[in-house]
Design an enzyme around this catalytic site. Structure first.
Site, PDB file in Angstrom:
ATOM      1  N   LYS A  34       0.792  -1.347   0.058  1.00  0.00           N
ATOM      2  CA  LYS A  34       0.016  -0.051  -0.152  1.00  0.00           C
ATOM      3  C   LYS A  34       1.043   1.152   0.169  1.00  0.00           C
ATOM      4  CE  LYS A  34      -0.354  -0.154   5.059  1.00  0.00           C
ATOM      5  NZ  LYS A  34      -0.924  -0.468   6.375  1.00  0.00           N
ATOM      6  N   TYR A 254      18.455  28.666   8.754  1.00  0.00           N
ATOM      7  CA  TYR A 254      17.395  29.574   9.491  1.00  0.00           C
ATOM      8  C   TYR A 254      17.542  29.579  10.989  1.00  0.00           C
ATOM      9  CZ  TYR A 254      15.222  29.639   4.913  1.00  0.00           C
ATOM     10  OH  TYR A 254      14.902  29.960   3.460  1.00  0.00           O
TER      11      TYR A 254
HETATM   12  C1  LIG Z   1      -0.213  -1.548   6.770  1.00  0.00           C
HETATM   13  C2  LIG Z   1      -0.912  -2.797   7.378  1.00  0.00           C
HETATM   14  C3  LIG Z   1       0.132  -4.009   7.684  1.00  0.00           C
HETATM   15  C4  LIG Z   1       1.545  -3.815   7.440  1.00  0.00           C
HETATM   16  O1  LIG Z   1       2.050  -3.172   8.653  1.00  0.00           O
HETATM   17  P1  LIG Z   1       3.651  -3.169   8.891  1.00  0.00           P
HETATM   18  O2  LIG Z   1       3.618  -2.714  10.252  1.00  0.00           O
HETATM   19  O3  LIG Z   1       4.060  -2.146   7.940  1.00  0.00           O
HETATM   20  O4  LIG Z   1       4.166  -4.623   8.846  1.00  0.00           O
HETATM   21  C5  LIG Z   1      -0.647  -5.044   7.984  1.00  0.00           C
HETATM   22  N1  LIG Z   1      -1.977  -5.116   8.327  1.00  0.00           N
HETATM   23  C6  LIG Z   1      -2.740  -4.110   7.829  1.00  0.00           C
HETATM   24  C7  LIG Z   1      -4.223  -4.169   8.265  1.00  0.00           C
HETATM   25  C8  LIG Z   1      -1.986  -2.791   7.621  1.00  0.00           C
HETATM   26  O5  LIG Z   1      -3.115  -1.685   7.430  1.00  0.00           O
END
Ligand SMILES: *Cc1c(COP(=O)(O)O)cnc(C)c1O
Length: 366
Positions: A34, A254
């Site tokens: 994702k 800055y």
């Molecule tokens: C993003 C996500 C994962 C993966 O989590 P990580 O901590 O990156 O391994 C697993 N399950 C769900 C439902 C998620 O949204």
């Protein structure tokens, strides 16, 4: 050409995926890609894992469709399911799998007549208190879905709030509730994110859902012998574009946050918060110049940041600067360490790298 590039090592991605599989030999691992594979490029990562991963996971149908259009044929699970009822026909057309976490999604599915039954992961809330049905509602919904002609295989899914913590009771509480429910329903499970894949074998299910570990970040509070084998996938790389000698006491950048504690050589690097580098980086945040660790000196600007290279022999215009990842001499700077200096986590740094830093892919892309 501006020297800032995000190099993506697809061999490291495959190595990390295989490590996730070796941690949990009884499970299948869905590769979580994702948010554009946590900033690494979802299609390229999916192509690199195509021969290894039996399924991919994304947050929404837009991400899944982009993968199908790119030629990915594996099952793709929508971790939050559909966002509106009309998405279900696209789910059917493209053979996506869906999480179901709320009543209207159940109703939509029960009323649907897809061409083929749809694989469903029923999400229960075992303590994260974000998405999912309460544990005590789950059995009734499980019964409805398992009897529905629109539903193919059914899995029980849940997410952990504290699997990264070394010593915690909350994980065990969540796990105990899930074990009871799974026994009652005889449900195949999908529970483990990266930290649970790495540290909690008891949570390994029919499927696991490793995400951030695939990109080489260690999600655990306390590293173990497996996380030490993770390899960084993204190297955020740039160069020195200017050098400046400062007298003791002179400020940099800055608000003059950093002041030279001695005669100092300051390097200006082509990378800033306009590229996604976190502006919260404190003085002392590590970077590698010519493969040697040195420290950010002064506030990060939009297009540039400044580094104290007084002790780096040979630092010159054009010298290699690694913001995180692997230097040419093999030295590694972990994104987790940089994240701690920015009071954040690797996830925000990796997903935050903007398109202005072009991705450049290395390694076999089969
Ligand atoms: C993003 C996500 C994962 C993966 O989590 P990580 O901590 O990156 O391994 C697993 N399950 C769900 C439902 C998620 O949204």
């Amino acid at each position: 050409m501006r020297p800032l590039v995000a190099d993506i090592d697809l061999d490291a991605l495959r190595h990390n995926y295989q490590l996730a599989c070796r941690c949990a030999p009884q499970s299948r691992s869905v590769a979580v890609i994702k948010a554009d594979a946590y900033g690494h490029g979802a299609l390229a990562c999916a192509q690199a894992l195509e021969e290894h991963a039996p399924a991919f996971a994304v947050a929404c149908i837009e991400e899944a469709l982009a993968l199908r259009q790119g030629g990915i044929t594996q099952p793709i699970i929508l971790l939050e399911g559909i966002f509106s009822a009309d998405e279900l026909s696209l789910v059917d057309t493209h053979g996506f799998w869906i999480a179901v976490h709320t009543q209207w999604q159940v109703d939509t599915l029960l009323a649907a007549t897809p061409r083929q039954p749809i694989p469903v992961w029923l999400k229960v809330d075992s303590g994260m208190h974000r998405l999912g049905f309460d544990i005590d509602e789950a059995a009734a919904i499980w019964g409805q879905l398992s009897a529905a002609p629109s539903v193919a295989t059914l899995h029980l899914m849940s997410h952990f709030a504290t699997a990264d913590a070394h010593d915690n009771h909350y994980f065990s509480q969540q796990m105990a509730q899930l074990e009871t429910l799974a026994r009652e329903l005889e449900a195949p499970l999908c529970l483990a994110n990266s930290p649970a894949t790495l540290a909690w074998p008891i949570a390994h299910g029919d499927w696991n859902r490793p995400g951030v570990m695939l990109y080489g970040s260690d999600p655990l509070e306390v590293a173990n012998e497996i996380t030490q084998q993770l390899q960084p996938v993204m190297t955020l790389r740039s160069e020195i574009i200017a050098l400046r000698e400062l007298e003791k006491g002179e400020p940099v950048g800055y608000s003059g946050r950093w002041r030279a504690p001695r005669r100092s050589l300051i390097a200006v690097v082509a990378c800033g918060y306009g590229d996604g580098y976190d502006r919260h980086a404190v003085d002392g945040t590590p970077v590698l110049v010519n493969g040697q660790r040195c420290a950010i000196a002064g506030k990060v600007s939009m297009d540039m940041l400044t580094v104290d290279v007084t002790d780096v022999p040979g630092a010159a215009i054009g010298s290699e600067v690694i913001l995180w990842g692997k230097a040419s001499n093999g030295e590694i700077l972990s994104v987790d360490e940089v994240a701690r200096c920015c009071d954040t986590i690797s996830y925000t740094l990796l997903t935050g790298v903007l398109p202005r830093a072009p991705r450049r892919y290395h390694g076999r892309s089969d």
